[in-house]
Design a protein around this motif. Sequence first.
Motif, PDB file in Angstrom:
ATOM      1  N   ALA A 187      16.017  38.884  60.316  1.00 19.24           N
ATOM      2  CA  ALA A 187      15.038  38.394  59.335  1.00 19.24           C
ATOM      3  C   ALA A 187      13.839  37.758  60.034  1.00 19.24           C
ATOM      4  CB  ALA A 187      15.697  37.392  58.381  1.00 19.24           C
ATOM      5  N   ALA A 188      14.077  37.025  61.103  1.00 22.03           N
ATOM      6  CA  ALA A 188      12.966  36.411  61.851  1.00 22.03           C
ATOM      7  C   ALA A 188      12.094  37.501  62.470  1.00 22.03           C
ATOM      8  CB  ALA A 188      13.500  35.469  62.921  1.00 22.03           C
ATOM      9  N   TYR A 189      12.729  38.536  63.005  1.00 17.14           N
ATOM     10  CA  TYR A 189      11.978  39.658  63.577  1.00 17.14           C
ATOM     11  C   TYR A 189      11.108  40.316  62.492  1.00 17.14           C
ATOM     12  CZ  TYR A 189      10.824  44.258  65.298  1.00 17.14           C
ATOM     13  OH  TYR A 189      10.133  45.381  65.644  1.00 17.14           O
ATOM     14  N   LEU A 190      11.708  40.642  61.362  1.00 19.20           N
ATOM     15  CA  LEU A 190      10.958  41.274  60.273  1.00 19.20           C
ATOM     16  C   LEU A 190       9.848  40.366  59.756  1.00 19.20           C
ATOM     17  CD1 LEU A 190      13.657  43.118  58.133  1.00 19.20           C
ATOM     18  CD2 LEU A 190      11.888  44.116  59.575  1.00 19.20           C
ATOM     19  N   PHE A 191      10.113  39.073  59.728  1.00 24.62           N
ATOM     20  CA  PHE A 191       9.108  38.111  59.287  1.00 24.62           C
ATOM     21  C   PHE A 191       7.850  38.212  60.157  1.00 24.62           C
ATOM     22  CE2 PHE A 191       7.147  33.991  60.108  1.00 24.62           C
ATOM     23  CZ  PHE A 191       6.697  33.665  58.844  1.00 24.62           C
ATOM     24  N   VAL A 192       8.033  38.198  61.469  1.00 28.43           N
ATOM     25  CA  VAL A 192       6.876  38.273  62.370  1.00 28.43           C
ATOM     26  C   VAL A 192       6.166  39.619  62.197  1.00 28.43           C
ATOM     27  CG1 VAL A 192       6.085  38.221  64.774  1.00 28.43           C
ATOM     28  CG2 VAL A 192       7.845  36.618  64.008  1.00 28.43           C
ATOM     29  N   GLU A 193       6.928  40.691  62.087  1.00 26.66           N
ATOM     30  CA  GLU A 193       6.327  42.010  61.905  1.00 26.66           C
ATOM     31  C   GLU A 193       5.513  42.071  60.610  1.00 26.66           C
ATOM     32  OE1 GLU A 193       6.546  45.222  63.851  1.00 26.66           O
ATOM     33  OE2 GLU A 193       6.566  43.461  65.165  1.00 26.66           O
ATOM     34  N   LYS A 194       6.067  41.584  59.510  1.00 27.60           N
ATOM     35  CA  LYS A 194       5.357  41.618  58.229  1.00 27.60           C
ATOM     36  C   LYS A 194       4.137  40.687  58.234  1.00 27.60           C
ATOM     37  CE  LYS A 194       9.096  42.955  55.101  1.00 27.60           C
ATOM     38  NZ  LYS A 194       8.446  44.014  54.324  1.00 27.60           N
TER      39      LYS A 194
END
Length: 165
Positions: free
Chosen positions: A153-160
């Motif tokens: 979720a943290a990875y996707l957060f930064v990507e988004k």
Amino acid sequence: MTQLNIDIEKYHQLALQKRKEHRLFLLSLKRKAPKNLDQIVQKVHREVFEEIDCTACANCCKSLGPLFTEKDITRIAKHFRMRLPVFEDMYLKVDEDGDKIFQCMPCPFLGEDNLCSIYDIRPKACQEFPHTDRKKIYQINHLTIKNTLTCPAAYLFVEKLRERL
């Protein structure tokens, strides 16, 4: 639409590959954050957690030990009707920084179904993880980068967030 199975290793590898890009992006927010950054962060955080179901992963509970505050210890020990020293002796140790953490991982309160047996009274560190809904997100860049290595979720957060900005 939440994911039923999360490939933790895939996200870890992606986070490793993009660590430099993520670091530079988050650093740019520290230098010149948009005025509405906190609102954008909240929106992206909500979107990510509509996609990611933590119980399909629970990698944080399996690999990261939360820091326990005295309030956490008191609240959880009371829940189990245990005296504080007994609770601490059974579950906690003091790390090299002098912080109280679990003696071993995974979390002893994590069930085989990836559900937390003390969810309503879990430590503050668990409640706040992965810190992607925090105001002034640029103040915790190092922590955010670190969390992308463990938390999909943290990875996707930064990507988004990168896509938005």
